[in-house]
Design an enzyme around this catalytic site. Structure first.
Site, PDB file in Angstrom:
ATOM      1  N   SER A 135      29.048  47.689  36.351  1.00 36.86           N
ATOM      2  CA  SER A 135      27.919  47.649  37.279  1.00 36.86           C
ATOM      3  C   SER A 135      28.444  48.118  38.625  1.00 36.86           C
ATOM      4  CB  SER A 135      27.391  46.214  37.402  1.00 36.86           C
ATOM      5  OG  SER A 135      26.525  46.062  38.509  1.00 36.86           O
ATOM      6  N   TYR A 148      28.743  36.872  38.087  1.00 34.62           N
ATOM      7  CA  TYR A 148      28.447  38.232  37.628  1.00 34.62           C
ATOM      8  C   TYR A 148      29.382  39.236  38.296  1.00 34.62           C
ATOM      9  CZ  TYR A 148      25.581  42.277  36.314  1.00 34.62           C
ATOM     10  OH  TYR A 148      25.129  43.466  35.782  1.00 34.62           O
TER      11      TYR A 148
END
Length: 255
Positions: A135, A148
């Site tokens: 990401s 995350y």
């Protein structure tokens, strides 16, 4: 040298929807024998019904014993796409330990274990791709997403380490981290709708003012565009990109 994927076997995790689904469809279209991995449920059943050419494997990636069983069933994996992930949002001091541990298990331990189990076969056959869907949050941070962000940063580091190990052993086994910013997935669309209701604004305002405010181009990335990046690094000509973090960030990181 050939870029054909005919005869290659690919495992894609989190493949029942979003990025994983797009990747599974693209690789199957290009001739791969694709194994789509996800939790048992309607999305996975829907994939099985709509794409009979794709093999379905139900697996809870939070459980190592299920991962071992999965790899025993599929065998001879040439392309491993570690895509499965979840999101939980809390301040650090309020982050529940069980949620933290679950996220680490799915987004970090599972990619490690799948890679560990699939890599020897890639070395033996002299060709392989380990593709970690990280990401933009593998390169930058956002508040309230500590787990995350930590997992995605770690996944990028894992990608780099594996490239160093594989490069000296088998040049045609490469590893890549794909780092997109916000992608139009069911998870993101639910987040947009929830924030619009909570703040009494339109969904387009949520995109412009909140989610995409750091982007140079304020537009969601389509899952198929991420799948194109995955397909690209499967090409023989992409060997020199091993260990890199390929950003699809719409200019976010240009700041």
């Amino acid at each position: 040298m050939s870029d054909t994927l005919q005869g290659k076997r690919a495992v894609v995790t989190g493949a029942a929807s979003g990025i994983g689904l797009a990747v599974a469809q693209r690789l199957a279209h290009d001739g791969c024998s694709v194994i789509a991995v996800d939790l048992t449920g309607p999305p996975l059943a829907g994939l099985a019904a709509s794409h009979p050419e794709i093999r379905i494997e139900a697996c809870d990636l939070g459980l190592p014993e299920q991962i071992h069983q999965l790899v025993e069933r599929v065998n001879d994996v040439d392309i491993l796409v570690n895509n499965a992930g979840i999101q939980r949002v809390h301040p650090v001091e309020e982050f529940p330990e069980d949620e933290w541990n679950t996220m680490v298990a799915i987004m970090l331990t599972a990619p490690y274990l799948l890679t560990k189990l699939c890599l020897p076969g890639m070395y033996e056959r002299g060709w392989g791709r380990v593709i970690n869907v990280a990401s933009a949050h593998g390169l930058v941070a956002s508040p309230y997403k500590s787990c995350y962000v930590a997992c995605k940063h770690a996944l990028v580091g894992f990608t780099k380490t594996l490239a160093l190990e594989a490069g000296g052993r088998c040049p045609d086994v490469t590893t890549h981290a794909i780092c997109p910013s916000y992608v139009r997935t069911p998870l993101v669309e639910r987040q947009i709708a929830d924030q619009a209701r909570a703040h009494g604004v339109t969904e387009s305002e949520v995109l412009e003012r909140v989610m995409l405010s750091s982007n140079a181009v304020r537009r969601l990335i389509e899952p198929e565009e991420v799948a194109e990046a995955v397909r690209y690094v499967c090409r023989d000509g992409a060997w020199s990109m091993s260990g890199s973090a390929l950003t699809l960030d719409a200019g976010w990181l240009a700041h």
